[in-house]
Write an enzyme that holds these catalytic residues in place. Structure first.
Site, mmCIF file in Angstrom:
data_model
loop_
_atom_site.group_PDB
_atom_site.id
_atom_site.type_symbol
_atom_site.label_atom_id
_atom_site.label_comp_id
_atom_site.label_asym_id
_atom_site.label_seq_id
_atom_site.Cartn_x
_atom_site.Cartn_y
_atom_site.Cartn_z
ATOM 1 N N GLY A 151 0.840 -1.204 0.000
ATOM 2 C CA GLY A 151 0.000 0.000 0.000
ATOM 3 C C GLY A 151 0.871 1.249 0.000
ATOM 4 O O GLY A 151 1.932 1.297 -0.645
ATOM 5 N N CYS A 152 0.414 2.235 0.740
ATOM 6 C CA CYS A 152 1.135 3.520 0.745
ATOM 7 C C CYS A 152 2.453 3.441 1.501
ATOM 8 O O CYS A 152 3.225 4.402 1.501
ATOM 9 C CB CYS A 152 0.244 4.610 1.329
ATOM 10 N N SER A 153 2.731 2.331 2.162
ATOM 11 C CA SER A 153 4.019 2.159 2.846
ATOM 12 C C SER A 153 5.034 1.436 1.965
ATOM 13 O O SER A 153 6.110 1.061 2.453
ATOM 14 C CB SER A 153 3.826 1.365 4.143
ATOM 15 N N SER A 154 4.720 1.231 0.689
ATOM 16 C CA SER A 154 5.588 0.414 -0.171
ATOM 17 C C SER A 154 7.014 0.958 -0.287
ATOM 18 O O SER A 154 7.980 0.192 -0.204
ATOM 19 C CB SER A 154 4.985 0.295 -1.570
ATOM 20 N N ALA A 334 2.515 5.595 -2.153
ATOM 21 C CA ALA A 334 3.829 5.427 -1.521
ATOM 22 C C ALA A 334 4.844 6.472 -1.975
ATOM 23 O O ALA A 334 5.870 6.672 -1.316
ATOM 24 C CB ALA A 334 4.359 4.030 -1.826
#
Ligand code: COA
Length: 373
Positions: A151-154, A334
């Site tokens: 997700g956005c932490s990739s 991300a």
């Protein structure tokens, strides 16, 4: 153990942009037509979107998109990105290569100097061949590549893996590429999410340092951390089993299979988790938020970042401490925290600490504690 630095950062922002006004006009014109149909069959009307709500609730004023064509057309409301032949560089790899070339230039390196590529993004164009391998090939890189998604932490997760590969000596120089074409999977007919996202591509070169080596103007990576906890509050059901799950396998219905999120739950839960993560990670290094010169937080929501920082500091902190880029780019998944990092670090002094902290679907949080050399 080796020391490691982020020796190069590259960002690619597509030229085309959409203001809140344009986005809302398109959405509301679709709602008008839809409501005529609904009225005819006695269904309740859909609610309109509102640009003042968007600015107040999220802080986003406009977003850049890889392909404008099709998005604002009420008959389509999706980007029109022509399919390419298998022999051509694919759209996502091309976007990644643009930011990767900038990161290599920034590091003073070429593809020949890199020994691993990690393509770390919230969405991948296909499962295989890995996007990372296509990027590796396009840049003339020997060695290996793979894809990661969190997700956005990739990008933060890619950095976590790259840092640990470099510091153990398994790799010498790793390129972490994050091409985010999130508009391709965004439901522009969903009032809750249609305004949130934009496209951007970032890349970072993670490089090993010799024992006492200093690179003025670059950051040493002090440590990285990753945290996850299952939640359905940001979810896509799009995947290879979708076809098998439907009666009519010739037709894949995208309705319900694009990004969906329970925004206010995410807001509350991730704000608390983000605060806890930051304070805990810094404490492991004998630091408090006050000791961090700059925070490069995930760029989803200006109010959310302000709240995380208020919890951490006990008072509000401004743009100098925690710059945002989401006003003009929207949530670029991300890529967001890395864009904020790239655009806001050159004034930092030797010894200054900075913290990259991204959060999103999963839930997931990733952090990197950096110190200017
Ligand atoms: N236009 C006008 N009104 C809208 C709207 C729109 N586009 N979208 C929602 N609303 C309305 C809702 O219907 C609701 O109205 P009601 O109270 O009459 O039912 C009201 O606004 C509040 O909705 P809510 O969903 O509680 O809004 P919010 O203040 O939480 O803001 C987000 C919505 C999405 C901006 C916000 O929740 C958010 O950014 N969450 C975090 C997202 C995130 O970090 N994601 C992680 C990474 S991807």
């Amino acid at each position: 153990m080796f020391r490691a630095t982020i020796s190069g950062i590259g960002v690619e922002i597509p030229e085309a942009r959409i203001t809140n006004e344009e986005l809302v006009a398109s959405f509301n014109s679709w709602v008008d037509k839809e409501n005529d149909k609904r009225a005819a069959v006695g269904e309740p009307p859909l609610k309109k979107s509102d640009q003042e709500f968007i600015l107040h609730a999220s802080g986003v004023r406009e977003r850049h998109v890889l392909m404008l064509d099709g998005i604002l057309d009420p008959e389509r409301m999706a980007p029109r990105i022509p399919a390419r032949d298998d022999s051509e560089l694919s759209v996502m790899a091309e976007f990644g290569v643009k930011s990767a070339k900038r990161a290599l230039d920034h590091a003073g390196l070429t593809g020949a100097d890199i020994d691993m590529v990690i393509c770390a993004a919230s969405h991948h164009q296909r499962p295989y061949p890995a996007m990372g391998i296509e990027i590796q090939n396009a840049l003339g890189i020997d060695g290996a590549a793979f894809d990661m998604a969190l997700g956005c932490s990739s990008a933060a997760a890619g950095l976590h893996v790259a840092f640990n590969l470099v510091r153990t000596g398994a790799q010498r120089r790793v390129l972490v590429v994050t091409p985010e074409i999130i508009t391709g999977h965004l439901n522009f007919r969903d009032r809750q999410t249609h305004f949130i996202f934009g496209d951007a591509s970032t890349a970072m070169v993670i490089e090993g340092l010799d024992e006492d080596e200093q690179r003025p103007g670059r950051f040493e990576i002090v440590d990285t951390r990753s945290w996850t906890q299952f939640s359905n509050n940001i979810r896509t059901n799009f995947g290879f089993l979708l076809r098998a799950g439907q009666e009519d396998t010739a037709f894949i219905d995208m309705e319900g299979n694009m990004i969906k999120q329970v925004g206010n739950k995410v807001f509350k839960e991730v704000t608390v988790a983000g605060h806890k993560f930051i304070v805990g990670f810094l404490a492991e290094h004998g630091l408090t938020p006050h000791g961090i010169r700059r925070f490069w937080l995930h760029q989803a929501n200006a109010r959310m970042n302000a709240m995380i920082l208020k919890l951490a500091f006990g008072h509000e902190v401004g743009q100098d401490r925690a710059p945002t880029v989401l006003e003009r780019l929207g949530n670029t998944a991300a890529a967001g925290a890395i864009v904020a990092f790239k655009e806001n670090h050159e004034d930092m002094k030797t010894g200054d600490y900075g913290l990259i902290c991204a959060f999103g679907a999963g839930y997931s949080i990733g952090g990197a504690l950096l110190r200017m050399m």
